[in-house]
Design an enzyme around this catalytic site. Structure first.
Site, PDB file in Angstrom:
ATOM      1  NE  ARG A 269      -3.945   0.543   1.798  1.00 18.23           N
ATOM      2  CZ  ARG A 269      -5.065   0.608   2.475  1.00 18.23           C
ATOM      3  NH1 ARG A 269      -5.330   1.331   3.731  1.00 18.23           N
ATOM      4  NH2 ARG A 269      -6.181  -0.188   2.015  1.00 18.23           N
ATOM      5  CG  HIS A 296      -8.057   0.014  -3.033  1.00 18.45           C
ATOM      6  ND1 HIS A 296      -7.399  -1.234  -2.763  1.00 18.45           N
ATOM      7  CD2 HIS A 296      -8.708   0.299  -1.897  1.00 18.45           C
ATOM      8  CE1 HIS A 296      -7.555  -1.494  -1.545  1.00 18.45           C
ATOM      9  NE2 HIS A 296      -8.478  -0.516  -0.987  1.00 18.45           N
ATOM     10  CG  ASP A 391     -13.225   6.389  -1.236  1.00 12.33           C
ATOM     11  OD1 ASP A 391     -13.317   6.295   0.112  1.00 12.33           O
ATOM     12  OD2 ASP A 391     -12.344   6.227  -1.962  1.00 12.33           O
ATOM     13  NE  ARG A 459     -10.422  -5.431   0.062  1.00 12.40           N
ATOM     14  CZ  ARG A 459      -9.567  -4.300   0.702  1.00 12.40           C
ATOM     15  NH1 ARG A 459     -10.171  -3.187   1.087  1.00 12.40           N
ATOM     16  NH2 ARG A 459      -8.204  -4.296   0.371  1.00 12.40           N
TER      17      ARG A 459
HETATM   18  N1   CP Z   1     -11.162  -0.144   2.030  1.00 10.78           N
HETATM   19  C1   CP Z   1     -10.076  -0.271   2.554  1.00 10.78           C
HETATM   20  O1   CP Z   1      -9.148  -0.537   1.787  1.00 10.78           O
HETATM   21  O2   CP Z   1      -9.825  -0.315   3.838  1.00 10.78           O
HETATM   22  P1   CP Z   1      -8.265  -0.136   4.714  1.00 10.78           P
HETATM   23  O3   CP Z   1      -7.866   1.355   4.661  1.00 10.78           O
HETATM   24  O4   CP Z   1      -8.826  -0.158   5.981  1.00 10.78           O
HETATM   25  O5   CP Z   1      -7.626  -1.186   4.406  1.00 10.78           O
HETATM   26  N1  NVA Z   2      -9.683   6.518  -1.488  1.00 10.98           N
HETATM   27  C1  NVA Z   2      -9.347   6.287  -0.294  1.00 10.98           C
HETATM   28  C2  NVA Z   2      -9.579   4.753  -0.228  1.00 10.98           C
HETATM   29  C3  NVA Z   2      -9.298   4.256   1.218  1.00 10.98           C
HETATM   30  C4  NVA Z   2      -9.485   2.552   1.170  1.00 10.98           C
HETATM   31  C5  NVA Z   2      -8.111   6.549   0.076  1.00 10.98           C
HETATM   32  O1  NVA Z   2      -7.213   6.482  -0.904  1.00 10.98           O
HETATM   33  O2  NVA Z   2      -7.698   6.975   1.427  1.00 10.98           O
END
Ligand code: CP
Ligand code: NVA
Length: 474
Positions: A269, A296, A391, A459
């Site tokens: 990430r 994502h 989101d 997930r």
């Molecule tokens: N939706 C998602 O990726 O959640 P987290 O940021 O908690 O991993």
């Molecule tokens: N768009 C959000 C998604 C988190 C899962 C971010 O990047 O923070």
């Protein structure tokens, strides 16, 4: 990850030729079109003999590619990288070799890979010239002296499609073909059923390891990747930003070169998508995007698993994203295009999806019949929605813009009033974490139409399918 070791001398020459072709055309990338031109230069190769056998006029084919190709202004000698589509064509060449029980990659496999990739310029021109995958496969078998098989017999099963993913990266949805997306979603659905019943469809014989690099916080992604590895019979190791100092304490390339010695896959990430690209370029094990500024993909797979559970199928349904044209929106849009789901984003001016991703989604959608639309009015957008998705307005790393974004996005709040304007029975989706009272109200997220916790549950299963396919060994 691209391995060259198994390439025949002639297949390697195709790659060099392709680089030269890209240079000649002033491009600093090697696309499927350059690979095809590179292939055609090897006039006495198996691939070229195949094309002749199939009645294709080589000069016409070359002319058609030259007509459609773009010309850039890169300097000759500049470093050239394979485009994601060209990489995928090569991955598919490996898969074709495996099906033919060949332990090398030759020009015939490269040709089959280009045909099967299908969405790049080469695939499109080959299709236009009537070059069809099943006939070419049958021709390759014939040439190898095997008994000719009918196209029906060479149809690849779902397990074979999944096996073709072994060793590949998942940096974005476009790393997968439509058939691979479908196969992963089917496997994920089976995994959910069997896990609930206390069994596992896939259980590794050896305890494979996953490295988990996090530059940002996470609840769902961290937990579900780790749980997925445990349920598959492996183990995940969490690496926090402070521990490894990705790109600061040590270069991204060196981190990749260390990790690949210890584990079977890396998930990361990251803030900048380019970090994932660098990890993938330097690791011989699959790299999985666990969220970047651009995409994502694991979230989108879980979301479509959820949409299919609630709406029966993805094809022909309408997913409406209300809010920022961000990483989550990008992956959803690409996966919608791959699956033939109509996708609309309602967003304020200046917050549209990335143009390159939008045009890629439209290109993919042309083959699946999906409509990809960008509009301003959320009420108008949700009128025909089967699913409404939102989101956060400020993603991780954009916190400094949060106050200003609140002003801009307020008309895009998913609330009871918006739901009233929507098609009855539309489900409400959110990747979470939610900023309740901002992009979504309590009433809606806790309401009867909300499926946000199903998404969170999925997930686990979607990622288990991804890990099983990319690591293989089952
Ligand atoms: N939706 C998602 O990726 O959640 P987290 O940021 O908690 O991993
Ligand atoms: N768009 C959000 C998604 C988190 C899962 C971010 O990047 O923070």
């Amino acid at each position: 990850m691209v391995h060259w070791r198994r390439f025949t001398e002639r297949a390697r020459r195709v790659i060099y030729n392709a680089q030269e072709e890209a240079g000649r055309l002033g491009e600093n990338y090697v696309g499927t079109e350059h690979l095809l031109l590179g292939l055609l230069r090897e006039s006495d190769s198996t691939a070229v003999r195949m094309l002749q056998q199939l009645g294709v006029s080589l000069s016409q084919l070359r002319m058609e590619v030259e007509r459609q190709i773009s010309r850039g202004e890169a300097r000759v000698g500049q470093e050239t990288q394979l485009t994601p589509r060209a990489k995928r064509a090569i991955d598919l060449a490996y898969d074709e070799a495996r099906h033919l029980n060949d332990n090398y990659i030759g020009t015939e496999h490269l040709l089959l890979g280009l045909i099967r990739e299908g969405e790049g310029l080469a695939g499109r021109v080959l299709k236009q010239m009537g070059v069809d995958l099943d006939r070419t496969r049958a021709e390759v078998r014939k040439l190898k002296g095997e008994k000719e098989v009918s196209p029906a017999q060479v149809t690849i099963s779902r397990t074979d499609v999944l096996r073709g993913l072994k060793g590949r990266d998942l940096l974005g949805i476009n790393d997968l073909t439509s058939e691979e997306c479908i196969a992963l979603l089917q496997l994920a659905a089976e995994m959910k059923q069997t896990t609930r019943a206390g069994a596992e469809v896939v259980r590794w014989k050896r305890p494979h390891l996953l490295a988990m690099i996090f530059e940002k916080p996470s609840l769902r992604t961290r937990f579900t990747f780790e749980a997925a590895m445990v349920q598959l019979g492996g183990h995940a190791i969490y690496l926090s930003p402070n521990e490894i100092g990705l790109g600061k304490r040590e270069s991204v390339a060196d981190v990749a070169r260390n990790l690949e010695r210890w584990c079977q896959a890396i998930m990361a990430r990251v803030f900048a998508h380019q970090t994932l690209v660098e990890l993938a370029q330097n690791a011989q094990v699959p790299v999985i995007n666990a969220l970047s500024d651009l995409e994502h993909p694991c979230q989108a797979l879980a979301d479509f698993q959820t949409l299919i559970e609630h709406k029966g199928e993805a094809k022909g349904k309408h997913l409406v994203f209300v809010g920022d044209g961000n990483n989550v929106a990008h992956s959803l849009m690409l996966l919608a295009a791959k699956l033939g789901t109509h996708f609309t984003i309602a967003c304020p001016e200046g917050y549209e999806p990335n143009e390159r991703i939008l045009s890629l989604a439209r290109e993919i959608a042309a083959a699946t019949g999906a409509l990809i639309t960008v509009m301003r009015d959320p009420k108008e957008a949700v009128r025909t929605a089967d699913a409404i998705y939102t989101d956060v307005w400020a993603s991780m790393g954009q916190e400094h813009e949060a106050e200003q974004r609140k002003q801009v996005f307020m008309p895009y709040q998913v609330n009871a009033e918006l739901l009233k304007a929507a098609k009855p029975g539309a489900i409400v989706m959110h990747c979470l974490p939610a900023h309740r009272g901002e992009e979504i109200t309590d009433e809606v997220i806790d309401g009867a139409q909300s499926v946000v916790f199903d998404q969170a549950e999925n997930r686990l299963h979607a990622q288990k399918a991804v890990l099983a396919a990319l690591i293989g060994d089952w």
